[in-house]
Write a protein that holds these residues in place. Structure first.
Motif, PDB file in Angstrom:
ATOM      1  N   SER A  39       2.573  -6.498  -0.542  1.00  0.00           N
ATOM      2  CA  SER A  39       1.226  -7.026  -0.285  1.00  0.00           C
ATOM      3  C   SER A  39       0.501  -6.283   0.836  1.00  0.00           C
ATOM      4  O   SER A  39      -0.716  -6.396   0.971  1.00  0.00           O
ATOM      5  N   ARG A  40       1.220  -5.490   1.636  1.00  0.00           N
ATOM      6  CA  ARG A  40       0.562  -4.714   2.699  1.00  0.00           C
ATOM      7  C   ARG A  40       0.074  -3.360   2.212  1.00  0.00           C
ATOM      8  O   ARG A  40      -0.668  -2.676   2.922  1.00  0.00           O
ATOM      9  N   LEU A  41       0.524  -2.941   1.018  1.00  0.00           N
ATOM     10  CA  LEU A  41       0.232  -1.592   0.528  1.00  0.00           C
ATOM     11  C   LEU A  41      -0.518  -1.683  -0.791  1.00  0.00           C
ATOM     12  O   LEU A  41       0.081  -1.704  -1.863  1.00  0.00           O
ATOM     13  N   SER A  42      -1.839  -1.720  -0.708  1.00  0.00           N
ATOM     14  CA  SER A  42      -2.648  -1.931  -1.915  1.00  0.00           C
ATOM     15  C   SER A  42      -3.597  -0.781  -2.213  1.00  0.00           C
ATOM     16  O   SER A  42      -4.260  -0.778  -3.257  1.00  0.00           O
ATOM     17  N   GLY A  43      -3.669   0.199  -1.316  1.00  0.00           N
ATOM     18  CA  GLY A  43      -4.718   1.215  -1.423  1.00  0.00           C
ATOM     19  C   GLY A  43      -4.701   2.016  -2.702  1.00  0.00           C
ATOM     20  O   GLY A  43      -5.736   2.177  -3.366  1.00  0.00           O
ATOM     21  N   SER A  44      -3.538   2.524  -3.106  1.00  0.00           N
ATOM     22  CA  SER A  44      -3.511   3.399  -4.278  1.00  0.00           C
ATOM     23  C   SER A  44      -3.735   2.614  -5.567  1.00  0.00           C
ATOM     24  O   SER A  44      -4.362   3.118  -6.505  1.00  0.00           O
ATOM     25  N   GLU A  45      -3.228   1.363  -5.635  1.00  0.00           N
ATOM     26  CA  GLU A  45      -3.464   0.542  -6.819  1.00  0.00           C
ATOM     27  C   GLU A  45      -4.956   0.200  -6.951  1.00  0.00           C
ATOM     28  O   GLU A  45      -5.489   0.126  -8.067  1.00  0.00           O
ATOM     29  N   GLU A  46      -5.619  -0.017  -5.828  1.00  0.00           N
ATOM     30  CA  GLU A  46      -7.062  -0.270  -5.866  1.00  0.00           C
ATOM     31  C   GLU A  46      -7.828   0.967  -6.326  1.00  0.00           C
ATOM     32  O   GLU A  46      -8.802   0.868  -7.090  1.00  0.00           O
ATOM     33  N   GLN A  47      -7.361   2.141  -5.900  1.00  0.00           N
ATOM     34  CA  GLN A  47      -8.014   3.381  -6.315  1.00  0.00           C
ATOM     35  C   GLN A  47      -7.912   3.592  -7.822  1.00  0.00           C
ATOM     36  O   GLN A  47      -8.785   4.218  -8.437  1.00  0.00           O
ATOM     37  N   LEU A  48      -6.861   3.080  -8.433  1.00  0.00           N
ATOM     38  CA  LEU A  48      -6.725   3.162  -9.878  1.00  0.00           C
ATOM     39  C   LEU A  48      -7.961   2.574 -10.561  1.00  0.00           C
ATOM     40  O   LEU A  48      -8.459   3.126 -11.553  1.00  0.00           O
ATOM     41  N   ALA A  49      -8.481   1.472 -10.027  1.00  0.00           N
ATOM     42  CA  ALA A  49      -9.662   0.829 -10.598  1.00  0.00           C
ATOM     43  C   ALA A  49     -10.960   1.465 -10.116  1.00  0.00           C
ATOM     44  O   ALA A  49     -11.870   1.731 -10.910  1.00  0.00           O
ATOM     45  N   THR A  50     -11.070   1.725  -8.807  1.00  0.00           N
ATOM     46  CA  THR A  50     -12.340   2.220  -8.286  1.00  0.00           C
ATOM     47  C   THR A  50     -12.663   3.622  -8.796  1.00  0.00           C
ATOM     48  O   THR A  50     -13.814   3.923  -9.136  1.00  0.00           O
ATOM     49  N   LEU A  51     -11.653   4.483  -8.885  1.00  0.00           N
ATOM     50  CA  LEU A  51     -11.892   5.825  -9.400  1.00  0.00           C
ATOM     51  C   LEU A  51     -12.182   5.799 -10.902  1.00  0.00           C
ATOM     52  O   LEU A  51     -12.960   6.618 -11.406  1.00  0.00           O
ATOM     53  N   SER A  52     -11.561   4.865 -11.616  1.00  0.00           N
ATOM     54  CA  SER A  52     -11.860   4.709 -13.039  1.00  0.00           C
ATOM     55  C   SER A  52     -13.295   4.243 -13.239  1.00  0.00           C
ATOM     56  O   SER A  52     -14.014   4.751 -14.113  1.00  0.00           O
ATOM     57  N   ALA A  53     -13.721   3.265 -12.442  1.00  0.00           N
ATOM     58  CA  ALA A  53     -15.093   2.764 -12.554  1.00  0.00           C
ATOM     59  C   ALA A  53     -16.100   3.871 -12.271  1.00  0.00           C
ATOM     60  O   ALA A  53     -17.138   3.971 -12.937  1.00  0.00           O
ATOM     61  N   ALA A  54     -15.807   4.723 -11.285  1.00  0.00           N
ATOM     62  CA  ALA A  54     -16.712   5.825 -10.969  1.00  0.00           C
ATOM     63  C   ALA A  54     -16.847   6.781 -12.150  1.00  0.00           C
ATOM     64  O   ALA A  54     -17.931   7.325 -12.407  1.00  0.00           O
TER      65      ALA A  54
END
Length: 223
Positions: A39-54
């Motif tokens: 739960s402290r390490l979420s950055g790369s999983e979030e990038q999976l969505a944000t970079l896809s949306a871009a």
């Protein structure tokens, strides 16, 4: 230091065991001795969505499949990144992971599963890939990389046949995004051989841009 406490343990359909661990306000999901998420390490999983949306910016009513609910990092980032007309389908094979999202992990997931854009597919992501109209994006975070760590049956997702199936289910210009804790040159070659245009992106494990380097492949079906 506070000790880790095992909150629950479950068998993954088709093989493997997952454990939900807690230490204070920190949570971890383990496969054997391997930590799948924290739960402290979420950055790369979030990038999976944000970079896809871009990559889908400007596309109306995108249809997006998220393979793996986990702690919901990718889903919540997708809700923040995609517009109100998006359809977000989350495929989760393990019933206990869904129960954890509405139980001990509620402080992390919040109300994300109740968003009207979200539909939960309680089953194999391979079946979800094959269902319904074509996808604008398929985001896979069901293992620690392109191999069946949590479940040997997941190997087929990353095989030539599995990649061909994903390619066929994407709209022209749509993409398959695969999260991994490590690089894999053989997998990159398989993506090219399946007919994708491939971009390999290095991302950090934490939101601050620090921590371990992870990899996301963005494999686009040519128009």
């Amino acid at each position: 230091m506070l000790p880790w406490i095992k909150l629950d343990e479950t068998t993954v359909p088709g093989g493997g065991v997952l454990k939900l661990m807690q230490r204070g306000s920190e949570f971890s999901i383990m496969s054997g001795t391997t930590e799948l998420m924290n739960s402290r390490l979420s950055g790369s999983e979030e990038q999976l969505a944000t970079l896809s949306a871009a990559r889908l910016a400007g596309r109306k009513a995108p249809r997006v499949l998220i393979g793996g609910l986990g702690m919901g990092f990718t889903l919540r980032a997708a809700l923040a990144s995609f517009g109100e007309d998006a359809e977000l389908v989350v495929a989760e094979l393990v019933p206990a992971v869904i129960a954890w999202a509405r139980g001990p992990l509620t402080p992390i997931h919040g109300t994300s599963l109740d968003d009207p854009r979200v539909r939960l597919h309680a089953g194999d992501v391979a079946a979800a890939i094959a269902a319904g109209p074509p996808w604008d994006a398929i985001l896979l975070d069901v293992d620690n990389g392109p191999g069946g760590l949590s479940r040997p049956g997941n190997d087929r997702l990353y095989s030539p046949a599995g990649l061909a199936a994903a390619h066929a289910r994407l709209v022209p210009g749509g993409h398959l995004a695969v999260w991994s804790s490590h690089r894999d040159e053989k997998f990159t070659r398989r993506l090219h051989q399946a007919g994708f245009a491939v971009e390999e992106v290095a991302v950090r494990a934490t939101r601050s841009g620090k921590g371990a380097r992870h990899t996301i492949w963005f494999a686009t079906r040519p128009r």
